[in-house]
Design an enzyme around this catalytic site. Structure first.
Site, short mmCIF file in Angstrom:
data_model
loop_
_atom_site.label_atom_id
_atom_site.label_comp_id
_atom_site.label_asym_id
_atom_site.label_seq_id
_atom_site.Cartn_x
_atom_site.Cartn_y
_atom_site.Cartn_z
CG ASP A 1 29.27 -20.28 -32.69
OD1 ASP A 1 30.32 -19.57 -32.88
OD2 ASP A 1 29.42 -21.33 -32.00
CB CYS B 1 -0.75 0.10 1.26
SG CYS B 1 -2.21 -1.40 1.41
CB CYS C 1 -12.60 -16.23 -18.37
SG CYS C 1 -13.30 -15.44 -17.00
CB CYS D 1 9.73 -47.12 18.21
SG CYS D 1 9.49 -48.60 19.04
CG ASP E 1 28.12 -19.24 -29.06
OD1 ASP E 1 28.79 -18.40 -29.55
OD2 ASP E 1 28.12 -20.54 -29.48
#
Length: 1125
Positions: free
Chosen positions: A755, A17, A233, A313, A1002
């Site tokens: 290249d 905000c 949509c 355990c 490249d």
């Protein structure tokens, strides 16, 4: 006169905000500076009174949706409060003591003149001043990363300059805020694969002072991925993104409609994945947490542990596992028998943890990840829901049609009581069932949407059906109260028929949408679920064989793959010979032979032999996993063309509601002015029907039809469905396209830059020709001696000679090399013996000699290869250039020099071989051109593109390679950092450029180009920098990728055409624009058209699944065109 306005902003609750207010207010004419103090919820604005006013600024903040109150307006000279002071340029600055005392996080945006008293322009643009932002960037590992970021950001509109420091992990960007904002820059850096934090805006002494304290990002910020269902949509996408970004602690949110996925970056101290899920759920959508990425590369393991009886355990297992190296945390629950462990995958593996638990006397197994199963089930669940909704609506929709037709034909309107006919009673019953049972889902979704201040398609549907239903009920109720003789004309038929067609459309739409991800589903199902782990003894005999879950495979494991089984992971063959079907991964239709030393791809199918492989990449590092992730990310991304649809979808529903109201009011006015203009009036003449009823009935009909026919879904689906199918089809053909942007951009390309090394050529030198100058040695001797001598050399030319010798002599063994000495830049000398083992397998007859010549393109003076009778003698060998021979007092004759020059003019390296003091022969070594390179260049030229060769190699070599492939434009001897400049130079001419490369040097050019195309077998950096990755290392795929882009973009335009036709033509017709010509749409007809629009768009995108790789025309056998260097 300058004043300062203090404005109370009650709803300013978070840093977002705060930032929004400051950025928006700073744009106002006459505003000099803005400072929002979050702790006090006060905004102080300095402004010029001749250009704006305090009430105007207050109204502007109020227009942003905040509750505001103007506290006071103070003349500039009297402003000096609580730790604040007015500097020479009038900027507010918070002192250190004040800042520490209040703990406030403040930001200052200023649009004042520069410190030199100058402003850039005298018009409105004078308020737009270049700002500077510092962005913390994580993941910069080398200089190519720096170049990648600089090249991409510098291309953004509004960016003045950028400087990236690898050492500090920081990017400093100068930009114009009226053209681009800091958040957009950050998101762009994120899209390159780096992690960028929200900015510090610092003081720029050359222009304007701007201070912006960083929003609270954490070093351990996390990312979670949600599966979101229920979106219909683009407006759903926009509402979710906006709502998530309002939450404190959420830094970014990207939602993909077709992928049903939301990627959210958040602060774990402020927000949790469960909280994010609740926010989405609260909006009326269904969200499930799919994945949580801690950003640290740590792995998680979930186990089902049996044999636990008590808390001891649990403590035993947790303590045991925590003591293992690499384990970060361990949590075991006795009640659920579940164990959750987090560990460093580069130190310890899942199988080691499980073995430790089993050694302690417990049984454990993997808790299977059911994410993908859940997604598939969710698709089925959604399809089933809409099918049931459709069938229920149809049960009452058919009687509605029958009732309408019956009473229309018989005209027997039997009255049950005054004002209520049998027809309306039956229609009321059917409409009520459909409205509140089938329509319940729409009511819930519409309510949640409106509650959050957004409007989606469900709002339109419920407005249309509710208005029709409510109007009908009220009309009948009024008629009954007034005890009319006739029952009024109503719209009870509208809700059932409208919901029938809408639910049918949603059902068909979800079926079609599920098919758009078929390619991804096929890739995911290729992953093996189990692997056979073996322990080998000497001579690769199998000692122990064990079947394990694929998730337990670790790097360097030895795995057995039987015929017909899938390769479990990426690996290297260590024993066995077979062939593999890699069609679904690389697009290669023919089986690929696999023998020891060859690489296998996880997910490919072993065909006819048993293989032993060593695992090299497991889990998410496998090629298949990377491809799946790449395709998933690509299908989540948004193409630039989709921004148009998103903007329309954001205002579509409110716009349609307004248009519907306008239509209603307009027809009411027309009716009262001249009722004969109402098309239905003539049909009611002679009947005792009130004119007001006729007007209202027709006005509501067309208003409802407008809401029924309008559909933002078709616009929202036009691009993502095509992108999803297009990227999936590309992946099946060995072309990985990283998202919608490169897919869309590729069809605009005008120039393709290649290249040379590793792209046009194979990138590996090979022996092209062997010449023999003396009869003192045979051709086989010459090759064997040279191969043995070069075996001790690490030079690429030496490696090529050794490989050639082994291939020609069909042997893996070499002779003995002693007294080896290499002279850098010149050559080597040594003594070679024991080459007989190399000669045994080579039969010295004429037939084999001819075969050798054909395969190696080798010649000797006699045309024959002599018998080797002296294979075991000692050879004193010299191998090198002219200077090396001269240093060793050997004469390079004019004939030898002429042969060498001929090869050197072709860009080849000529290496002389002297044996026992005589120059015996010459080997010509060069990088070979790929077979398909010339064909690819020919195809691209036929497509109307300029093709350029860009290389750092020497001019002569570049010229020769260009001649071989038909390229006429060559940039040679270009240093790696200058490749970017060449790309920019071509782009400055207004051309869209693609760069095709494979190496580290490249990668900056790949990023700078409009579309970077990386060879899949190249370096990881190049592949990461590329927008398109060619898995098969086949240059013809460059043309195929461009062709696929053209087909996809064409399909997107077709989809937009369908969407615009339905909305652009349908809405005016539904509104009664052609009513005077007798063309009217009933609401149920409008709903049918609306449903058809969405289905037609998805079906149109599915047509891309029929795409086949083009069969390019063959390369004409013309003389090569000379290159221009």
């Amino acid at each position: 006169m300058e004043y300062t306005a203090e404005i109370k902003v009650q709803d300013m609750n978070c840093e977002l905000c705060q930032q929004t207010i400051q950025i928006e207010v700073a744009k106002l004419l006459g505003v000099k500076s803005v400072r929002a103090v979050l702790a006090d919820k006060v905004t102080r604005v300095r402004f010029r009174s001749d250009m704006t006013s305090a009430p105007a600024i207050t109204d502007a903040i109020d227009g942003l949706g905040y509750e505001v109150k103007l506290i006071r307006t103070i003349p500039e000279g009297s402003v000096k409060t609580c730790g604040e002071e007015t500097t020479l340029s009038g900027f507010y600055k918070c002192s250190d003591s004040s800042s520490k005392r209040s703990g406030e996080k403040a930001m200052l945006l200023d649009t004042a003149p520069t410190r030199h008293g100058q402003t850039p322009n005298t018009n409105r643009q004078s308020l737009v001043i270049c700002e500077r932002v510092k962005i913390q960037v994580y993941g910069i590992s080398n200089n190519s990363c720096v170049k990648s970021i600089e090249a991409r950001i510098s291309r953004m509109p509004g960016v003045e300059s950028i400087s990236v420091s690898q050492k500090m992990g920081q990017a400093v960007v100068n930009y114009y805020p009226d053209k681009v904002d800091a958040l957009t820059i950050i998101e762009t850096i994120d899209s390159l694969g780096f992690e960028a934090k929200l900015p510090d805006v610092v003081e720029d002494s050359s222009t304007v002072a701007i201070e912006m304290h960083k929003l609270p990002t954490k070093e351990n910020c996390k990312k979670c991925i949600l599966t979101v269902t229920g979106m219909t949509c683009a407006s759903c996408v926009n509402s979710i993104e906006k709502q998530l970004l309002k939450q404190k602690g959420i830094f970014s949110a990207i939602v993909a409609l077709m992928a049903e996925r939301a990627d959210v970056v958040y602060d774990p101290d402020e927000m949790t994945p469960e909280s994010i899920k609740e926010v989405v759920d609260d909006m009326g959508f269904e969200a499930d947490i799919q994945d949580v990425d801690s950003g640290s590369g740590d792995e998680k393991l979930d186990l089902v542990i049996s044999g636990m009886t008590c808390a001891s355990c649990v403590a035993t297992i947790e303590g045991l596992v925590k003591n293992l190296d690499g384990v970060i945390s361990a949590s075991v629950a006795l009640s659920t028998s579940q164990g959750h462990f987090k560990y460093h995958s580069n130190i310890i593996g899942a199988r080691t943890i499980m073995e430790a638990i089993e050694d302690a006397g417990f049984d454990c197994e993997l808790s299977t990840d059911t994410n993908q199963v859940a997604v598939a089930l969710q698709h089925k669940k959604t399809i089933r829901k809409w099918r049931n909704t459709f069938l229920f609506s149809l049960i009452f929709g058919i009687p509605v049609m029958a009732i309408m037709i019956y009473f229309m034909v018989t005209k027997n309107h039997k009255m049950i009581c005054p004002g209520l006919s049998l027809e309306n009673l039956l229609l009321f019953i059917c409409a009520t069932m459909v409205q509140f049972v089938s329509g319940r889902h729409f009511y819930v979704q519409a309510y949640k949407s409106i509650k959050h201040g957004v409007a989606n398609m469900d709002v339109l549907i419920m407005l249309a059906t509710t208005i029709a239903y409510a109007y009908s009920v009220i009309a009948v109720a009024v008629a009954m109260i007034m005890k009319k003789d006739d029952s009024p004309m109503v719209f009870f038929d509208t809700p059932p028929m409208l919901l029938v067609f809408i639910s049918l459309g949603r059902w068909l739409e979800h079926i079609a949408k599920a098919k758009t991800s078929d390619a991804l589903s096929k890739l995911m199902t290729m992953q093996a679920t189990e692997a056979i782990l073996v322990t080998l003894g000497k001579n690769h005999q199998i000692l122990v064989e064990k079947e394990i879950n694929i998730e337990l495979v670790q790097t360097h494991d030895i795995l057995k793959v039987v015929p017909g089984a899938k390769m479990p992971v990426d690996g290297k063959v260590i024993d066995g010979i077979s062939s593999a079907d890699e069609a679904l991964i690389t697009g290669e239709s023919m089986p690929v032979v696999k023998k020891p030393g060859n690489i296998v791809i996880g997910g490919s199918i072993n065909q006819n032999g048993t293989l032993l492989i060593e695992a090299t990449h497991v889990g998410t590092d496998t090629t298949l996993a990377q491809i799946v992730k790449l395709v998933q990310d690509a299908q989540t991304s948004k193409a630039p063309i989709q921004q148009f649809a998103d903007k329309i979808s954001g205002v579509f529903v409110p716009g349609i509601v307004c248009l519907s109201v306008i239509t209603l009011v307009t027809w009411i006015i027309i009716g009262y002015v001249d009722i004969t203009k109402i098309p239905t009036y003539e049909k009611t003449e002679g009947h005792d029907i009130n004119e007001t009823e006729v007007i209202l009935q027709f006005a509501f009909r067309v208003a409802i039809s407008v809401m029924a026919i309008a559909c933002p879904c078709a616009l929202g689906l036009a691009t993502p469905t095509a992108v999803m199918v297009g990227t999936g089809v590309g992946a099946q053909n060995g072309i990985l396209i990283k998202g919608g942007e490169p897919l869309e951009m590729a069809h605009k390309l005008e120039t393709v830059i290649f290249d040379k090394t590793g792209t046009i050529t194979h990138g590996v030198p090979v022996v092209r020709k062997v010449n023999k100058f003396t009869d003192s040695v045979t051709l086989n001797e010459l090759i064997a001696v040279a191969g043995t001598a070069e075996a001790s050399s690490e030079h690429p030319i030496g490696v090529a000679i050794v490989k050639h010798a082994k291939e020609i002599l069909m042997t893996e063994s070499l002779g003995k090399c002693s007294k080896f000495q290499a002279e850098p830049g010149y050559g080597l000398q040594c003594q070679v013996t024991n080459i007989s083992s190399m000669m045994i397998k080579k039969t010295e007859d004429d037939n084999n000699a001819n075969i050798a010549r054909e395969e190696a393109d080798i010649t000797d003076d006699e045309g024959q290869i002599k018998d080797d009778n002296n294979a075991n003698k000692i050879y004193d060998v010299l191998i090198g250039n002219r200077e090396w021979m001269k240093q060793n007092r050997l004469t390079v004759t004019d004939d030898i020099n002429s042969v060498m020059s001929d090869h050197e003019n072709k860009g080849q390296t000529a290496v002389l071989v002297a044996v026992n003091g005589v120059i015996a022969g010459m080997l010509s070594v060069a990088d070979s051109v790929k077979e398909e390179a010339a064909h690819t260049v020919h195809i691209l030229k036929n497509m109307g593109m300029d093709v350029i060769l860009l290389t750092g190699d020497n001019r002569r070599t570049a010229d020769n390679i260009a001649k071989q492939v038909g390229i006429t434009q060559v940039f040679a001897e270009v240093l790696p950092h200058n490749k970017v400049d060449k790309v920019k130079e071509i782009q400055s001419k207004g051309k869209h450029v693609a760069m095709v490369g494979d190496g580290v040097n490249d990668s900056p050019a790949l990023v700078q180009a409009d579309v970077g195309i990386a060879i899949g077998t190249g370096t990881d950096v190049a592949v990461d920098a590329g927008d398109i990755v060619l898995i098969k290392n086949n240059l013809l795929d460059v043309a195929a990728a461009i062709d696929l882009s053209k087909h996809t973009v064409r399909r997107i335009y077709i989809n937009f055409f369908f969407a615009c036709i339905f909305n652009g033509l349908g809405i005016p017709i539904a509104a009664g624009a052609l009513a005077t010509f007798g063309v009217l749409l009933q609401p149920w007809m409008a709903s049918a058209a609306m449903a058809t629009s969405s289905v037609s768009v998805v079906m149109s995108s599915l047509m891309l699944k029929l795409y086949k790789r083009p069969k390019f025309s063959p390369l004409p056998e013309d003389d090569p065109i000379p290159a221009v260097v």
